[in-house]
Write a protein that holds these residues in place. Structure first.
Motif, mmCIF file in Angstrom:
data_model
loop_
_atom_site.group_PDB
_atom_site.id
_atom_site.type_symbol
_atom_site.label_atom_id
_atom_site.label_comp_id
_atom_site.label_asym_id
_atom_site.label_seq_id
_atom_site.Cartn_x
_atom_site.Cartn_y
_atom_site.Cartn_z
ATOM 1 N N THR A 275 31.456 -5.445 60.848
ATOM 2 C CA THR A 275 31.150 -4.238 60.069
ATOM 3 C C THR A 275 30.111 -3.342 60.734
ATOM 4 O OG1 THR A 275 31.730 -5.363 58.026
ATOM 5 C CG2 THR A 275 30.355 -3.407 57.826
ATOM 6 N N GLU A 276 29.045 -3.970 61.309
ATOM 7 C CA GLU A 276 27.998 -3.133 61.910
ATOM 8 C C GLU A 276 28.518 -2.320 63.095
ATOM 9 O OE1 GLU A 276 27.013 -7.419 63.400
ATOM 10 O OE2 GLU A 276 27.986 -6.453 61.676
ATOM 11 N N PHE A 277 29.542 -2.837 63.791
ATOM 12 C CA PHE A 277 30.096 -2.094 64.930
ATOM 13 C C PHE A 277 30.960 -0.923 64.454
ATOM 14 C CE2 PHE A 277 29.091 -6.134 67.058
ATOM 15 C CZ PHE A 277 28.375 -5.641 68.135
ATOM 16 N N HIS A 278 31.664 -1.120 63.342
ATOM 17 C CA HIS A 278 32.464 -0.018 62.802
ATOM 18 C C HIS A 278 31.555 1.110 62.327
ATOM 19 C CE1 HIS A 278 34.826 2.147 59.686
ATOM 20 N NE2 HIS A 278 35.751 2.057 60.623
ATOM 21 N N ILE A 279 30.486 0.737 61.616
ATOM 22 C CA ILE A 279 29.519 1.741 61.151
ATOM 23 C C ILE A 279 28.928 2.490 62.342
ATOM 24 C CG2 ILE A 279 27.247 2.028 60.073
ATOM 25 C CD1 ILE A 279 28.015 -0.366 58.240
ATOM 26 N N ALA A 280 28.578 1.743 63.395
ATOM 27 C CA ALA A 280 27.935 2.344 64.568
ATOM 28 C C ALA A 280 28.883 3.288 65.308
ATOM 29 C CB ALA A 280 27.436 1.253 65.509
ATOM 30 N N GLU A 281 30.115 2.829 65.585
ATOM 31 C CA GLU A 281 31.043 3.668 66.354
ATOM 32 C C GLU A 281 31.387 4.952 65.594
ATOM 33 O OE1 GLU A 281 34.576 2.256 69.026
ATOM 34 O OE2 GLU A 281 35.381 2.742 67.044
ATOM 35 N N LYS A 282 31.670 4.803 64.303
ATOM 36 C CA LYS A 282 31.983 5.972 63.470
ATOM 37 C C LYS A 282 30.771 6.906 63.398
ATOM 38 C CE LYS A 282 34.377 6.759 59.057
ATOM 39 N NZ LYS A 282 33.398 7.281 58.121
ATOM 40 N N GLY A 283 29.584 6.303 63.253
ATOM 41 C CA GLY A 283 28.356 7.085 63.149
ATOM 42 C C GLY A 283 28.033 7.846 64.423
ATOM 43 N N VAL A 284 28.279 7.235 65.599
ATOM 44 C CA VAL A 284 28.033 7.917 66.878
ATOM 45 C C VAL A 284 28.910 9.161 66.984
ATOM 46 C CG1 VAL A 284 28.346 7.752 69.384
ATOM 47 C CG2 VAL A 284 27.221 5.895 68.150
ATOM 48 N N ALA A 285 30.197 9.006 66.647
ATOM 49 C CA ALA A 285 31.117 10.146 66.740
ATOM 50 C C ALA A 285 30.700 11.270 65.791
ATOM 51 C CB ALA A 285 32.537 9.681 66.431
ATOM 52 N N GLU A 286 30.352 10.910 64.569
ATOM 53 C CA GLU A 286 29.981 11.931 63.574
ATOM 54 C C GLU A 286 28.671 12.621 63.947
ATOM 55 O OE1 GLU A 286 29.969 9.657 59.997
ATOM 56 O OE2 GLU A 286 32.150 9.793 59.708
ATOM 57 N N SER A 287 27.688 11.837 64.409
ATOM 58 C CA SER A 287 26.388 12.422 64.762
ATOM 59 C C SER A 287 26.490 13.338 65.971
ATOM 60 C CB SER A 287 25.366 11.309 65.031
ATOM 61 O OG SER A 287 25.080 10.597 63.857
ATOM 62 N N LEU A 288 27.222 12.891 66.995
ATOM 63 C CA LEU A 288 27.374 13.744 68.184
ATOM 64 C C LEU A 288 28.060 15.055 67.822
ATOM 65 C CD1 LEU A 288 28.363 11.354 71.136
ATOM 66 C CD2 LEU A 288 26.367 12.846 70.997
ATOM 67 N N THR A 289 29.067 14.977 66.961
ATOM 68 C CA THR A 289 29.772 16.198 66.554
ATOM 69 C C THR A 289 28.847 17.118 65.766
ATOM 70 O OG1 THR A 289 31.870 14.998 66.493
ATOM 71 C CG2 THR A 289 31.766 17.084 65.291
ATOM 72 N N ALA A 290 28.070 16.526 64.868
ATOM 73 C CA ALA A 290 27.148 17.333 64.060
ATOM 74 C C ALA A 290 26.094 18.006 64.933
ATOM 75 C CB ALA A 290 26.483 16.451 63.011
ATOM 76 N N ILE A 291 25.588 17.285 65.932
ATOM 77 C CA ILE A 291 24.542 17.843 66.803
ATOM 78 C C ILE A 291 25.108 18.943 67.689
ATOM 79 C CG2 ILE A 291 23.013 17.323 68.756
ATOM 80 C CD1 ILE A 291 22.626 14.513 67.461
ATOM 81 N N ARG A 292 26.279 18.707 68.285
ATOM 82 C CA ARG A 292 26.789 19.684 69.259
ATOM 83 C C ARG A 292 27.293 20.967 68.599
ATOM 84 N NH1 ARG A 292 32.411 19.559 70.056
ATOM 85 N NH2 ARG A 292 33.479 17.808 69.057
ATOM 86 N N THR A 293 27.521 20.917 67.285
ATOM 87 C CA THR A 293 27.988 22.137 66.601
ATOM 88 C C THR A 293 26.855 22.875 65.889
ATOM 89 O OG1 THR A 293 28.609 20.750 64.704
ATOM 90 C CG2 THR A 293 30.342 21.297 66.280
ATOM 91 N N GLU A 294 25.653 22.316 65.937
ATOM 92 C CA GLU A 294 24.491 22.976 65.321
ATOM 93 C C GLU A 294 23.993 24.100 66.242
ATOM 94 O OE1 GLU A 294 21.572 23.230 62.228
ATOM 95 O OE2 GLU A 294 23.339 21.927 62.357
ATOM 96 N N GLN A 295 23.411 25.100 65.654
ATOM 97 C CA GLN A 295 22.924 26.236 66.449
ATOM 98 C C GLN A 295 21.683 25.838 67.250
ATOM 99 O OE1 GLN A 295 22.413 29.751 64.142
ATOM 100 N NE2 GLN A 295 21.788 31.029 65.858
ATOM 101 N N ARG A 296 21.558 26.417 68.459
ATOM 102 C CA ARG A 296 20.414 26.130 69.330
ATOM 103 C C ARG A 296 19.197 26.953 68.950
ATOM 104 N NH1 ARG A 296 20.241 24.165 75.216
ATOM 105 N NH2 ARG A 296 18.170 24.269 74.401
#
Length: 717
Positions: A275-296
């Protein structure tokens, strides 16, 4: 015919960690020389009196031996025996000096005083109330640990784990083991499923018991995570579980379902995750997407002018690709910079830091290991931390990080070096703590070995195509003079290395042709102890690192460490724990993350002190002293020779590595490339050109099951 002998244990010459088979020497009354005894022996210390039952035998080479089938310890009766018994490190708080004082004071009544009249210990110089409490507690614990040991020994469990089990469960140890032996595999470091399964079988647990099947599934997935897999395909997982459980597929499938219902596993289509690996992998994808689409936040009116000013200020001229990386750092929210040695990654980081700091941006630098962070700080002139320190790991915070989604890092720019070493769990925690408005720059060499932990994070981020990536291919002039760097790039391109320096080049790379493992071993010992130190004026312990693809065999890490220890550190205070021998001055490595001690997998230190009274070994890690209880010594190993995987993130003045066809299963291009890029001043390979060619041709690293690339492509902002 069975007979009985009794004598004082003088020394242990061999002990197997796996089955506690022991060869020891004991002093038996009526025998002129020490008697060699062989058998399965509980954890005992020199000075103890042993009563052994067994038979005499004559070995054609080693002479008369006593093979025992049972053993019990007897309290020593002589003054000398009591002194040796207590001075052996058996009781925390009593070392050789204190043992001598006790025996001088209480004589043959010493053990009786410790057992029943501990208050009288204050009559001895140097023993106060604190030490009396320590001795009383240690004496009682020793008695109880012996009880646990006897129970475990009857179930074929190494007595080396008894103290750890007792420390975890206390007086409930035997009850816990009887109720659910598989808790040992989860709770006790070093005790795996197979050991717990042996106990379960002895206790009469059926092979198809749900508890056993569930423990087996968890064990298999944990082992697969250790091989780098974030998940495993369902059908293949069932097959792997059948190999160790020896039951039908139905109970295994039921166990997977039960573990999913209990939230210990997560099944996504045909992929099964812890379970911790599923949470981590999904979380990495979501966080990277959220960060890269935020305004600079960073805006520069004259970018070209600012970049030109930085170059002038630093006294550098950026090449075309380097300048592109610096410009991308001003536009992208997430950026990857990857390249081999000598391609100018550090120069780019320095320029990016100067630009962002000049614009008033708050900058944080980090790397996965202490050594990599230290190197990053030295190269940039700015503070750099390990990722764990950056995130402020706290044992008091339920073993978690203080910096998280509720307590974000204070930064506008976060630069991570050696990102190829970052596994999916650590990347998840880093991204959870990163402000969405911050810029993230991942620097690393994607062609090196992937992380020791699960995942292939840097490769997946690059391959997803969702994040800008600058690849550095040009080797700069100064670096072209080093055969280490030239050959690293040749090997990475599938070419054999150059072993002779050209005109104007420096000889910092050697290949020594040798086929026989015994002669390779001799050559390594000679190079480490004499040739390299004498010719280059280097320290054999601090400056030379032997790397090897294997753990076993003549030139595997285990044997190399034993032989190098004999040559480089033959004397000094010595502690024998099972098959391990530790001496003051030894070079050792931490082999698992210990957040409580703030030491991490791959950290290298030197043994500074063996304290038998406190039952502690003190290790100096670059000026930070860390204490290890005797029962925690499985966390460190000799580090004269280490695996290539363990060397990631480190650099050494000299790297020496055997390359033989016996290693063919492990010979891979990225392994050889990683090993060579660890050397700064000198790299020496010893072996055969055939083995070298095998490694260079093998450019198909083992597949790791990970869905991060697909998640990055599919996840919606």
């Amino acid at each position: 015919m069975q007979t009985e002998i009794q004598g004082q244990l003088e020394r242990i010459t061999f002990r197997s960690d796996e089955n506690h088979f022991t060869i020891a020497k004991i002093k038996v009354k009526g025998h002129k020389s020490l008697v060699t005894v062989l058998g399965n022996l509980l954890t005992v210390s020199p000075g103890e009196i042993l009563r052994l039952t067994g038979t005499w035998d004559r070995h054609p080479k080693y002479g008369e031996q006593f093979k025992f089938t049972s053993c019990e310890t007897v309290v020593p009766a002589t003054l000398h025996g009591i002194e040796r018994y207590l001075g052996s490190g058996l009781i925390k708080g009593i070392g050789p000096v204190m043992a001598k004082r006790l025996v001088e004071k209480f004589g043959t009544d010493t053990l009786e005083v410790i057992e029943k009249q501990t208050h009288r210990l204050s009559e001895v110089e140097g023993i106060g109330e604190k030490r009396i409490g320590m001795i009383r507690s240690a004496w009682q614990e020793q008695k109880e640990v012996r009880g646990v040991m006897l129970f475990l020994q009857s179930h074929d469990v190494s007595s080396a784990y008894a103290a750890k089990i007792y420390r975890q469960y206390g007086r409930e140890s035997i009850a816990v083991v009887k109720e659910n032996p598989f808790r040992l595999a989860t709770d006790i470091s070093g005790v795996g499923f197979r050991t717990a399964d042996t106990i379960a079988a002895k206790l009469g647990m059926p092979k198809d018991a749900p508890m056993r099947a569930e423990a087996g599934v968890l064990y298999v997935l944990q082992q697969l995570a250790g091989e780098g897999h974030v998940y495993y395909p369902y059908d293949e997982l069932i097959d792997e579980c059948l190999k160790i459980l020896d039951i039908g597929p139905a109970p295994v499938a039921t166990a997977v379902s039960a573990l999913c219902k209990a939230n210990r596993l997560f099944r996504e289509d045909e992929a099964v995750y812890l379970t911790e690996f599923h949470i981590a992998e999904k979380g990495v994808a979501e966080s990277l997407t959220a960060i890269r689409t935020e305004q600079r936040r960073l805006f520069l009116e004259d970018r070209d002018g600012a970049i030109a000013a930085v170059q002038e200020d630093l006294g550098i001229t950026l090449a075309q690709n380097q300048a592109r990386a610096v410009r991308e750092s001003l536009d992208a929210k997430v950026l990857v910079i990857t390249g081999g040695p000598g391609t100018g990654k550090t120069t780019i980081i320095r320029a990016i830091l100067r630009l962002h700091r000049g614009a008033g941006m708050r900058v944080l630098l980090a790397a996965p290991t202490g050594r990599a962070a230290k190197r990053m700080a030295e190269a940039t002139g700015h503070e750099a931390k390990t990722i764990h320190r950056l995130l402020e790991f706290s044992p008091k915070n339920n073993g978690g990080f203080r910096k998280n989604e509720e307590n974000l890092l204070e930064a506008d720019l976060i630069v991570i070096d050696e990102t190829s070493m970052v596994d999916v769990i650590l990347m998840y925690h880093l991204l959870q703590a990163a402000p969405k408005e911050a810029t993230l720059i991942f620097v690393g060499d994607v062609d090196q070995l992937p992380s020791v932990g699960a995942g292939n994070v840097l490769r997946d981020i690059i391959d997803s195509g969702q994040v800008p990536c600058v690849r550095l291919n040009e080797i700069f002039r100064q670096s072209r003079e080093s055969l280490i760097i030239v050959n690293a790039h040749r090997i990475n391109s599938g070419e054999l290395p150059i072993t002779q320096a050209g005109k104007g080049g420096q000889q910092d790379f050697y290949f020594i042709q040798q086929e026989e493992p015994e002669k390779v071993l001799d050559a390594i010992l000679n190079l480490c102890s004499e040739k390299v130190p004498n010719r280059f004026g280097l320290d054999p312990l601090n400056d030379i690192q032997v790397l090897t693809p294997m753990h076993r065999g003549i030139v595997g890490a285990s044997n190399l460490n034993a032989e190098l220890q004999k040559h480089l550190n033959p004397s000094g205070d010595e502690l024998i724990r099972g098959t391990k021998v530790f001496r003051t001055g030894d070079k050792v490595m931490q082999i698992r993350n210990n957040y409580d001690k703030d030491v991490y997998n791959g950290d290298i230190g030197r043994i500074a002190l063996i304290n038998r009274e406190e039952h502690e070994v003190n290790v100096d890690f670059d000026g930070k002293m860390v204490g290890y209880d005797f029962t925690d010594l499985d966390e460190i190993m000799l580090a004269y020779a280490v695996s290539v995987h363990k060397s990631q993130g480190s650099e050494y003045p000299v790297v020496i590595m055997p390359v033989l066809t016996q290693h063919y299963l492990l010979l891979q291009r990225n392994l050889l490339y990683t090993a060579i890029t660890r050397g700064k001043k000198l790299v020496i390979l010893i072996g055969t050109k055939k083995a070298l060619a095998i490694a260079i041709r093998n450019n198909k690293p083992q597949q790791r099951y990970t869905m991060l690339k697909n998640r990055l492509i599919l996840v919606k902002s």
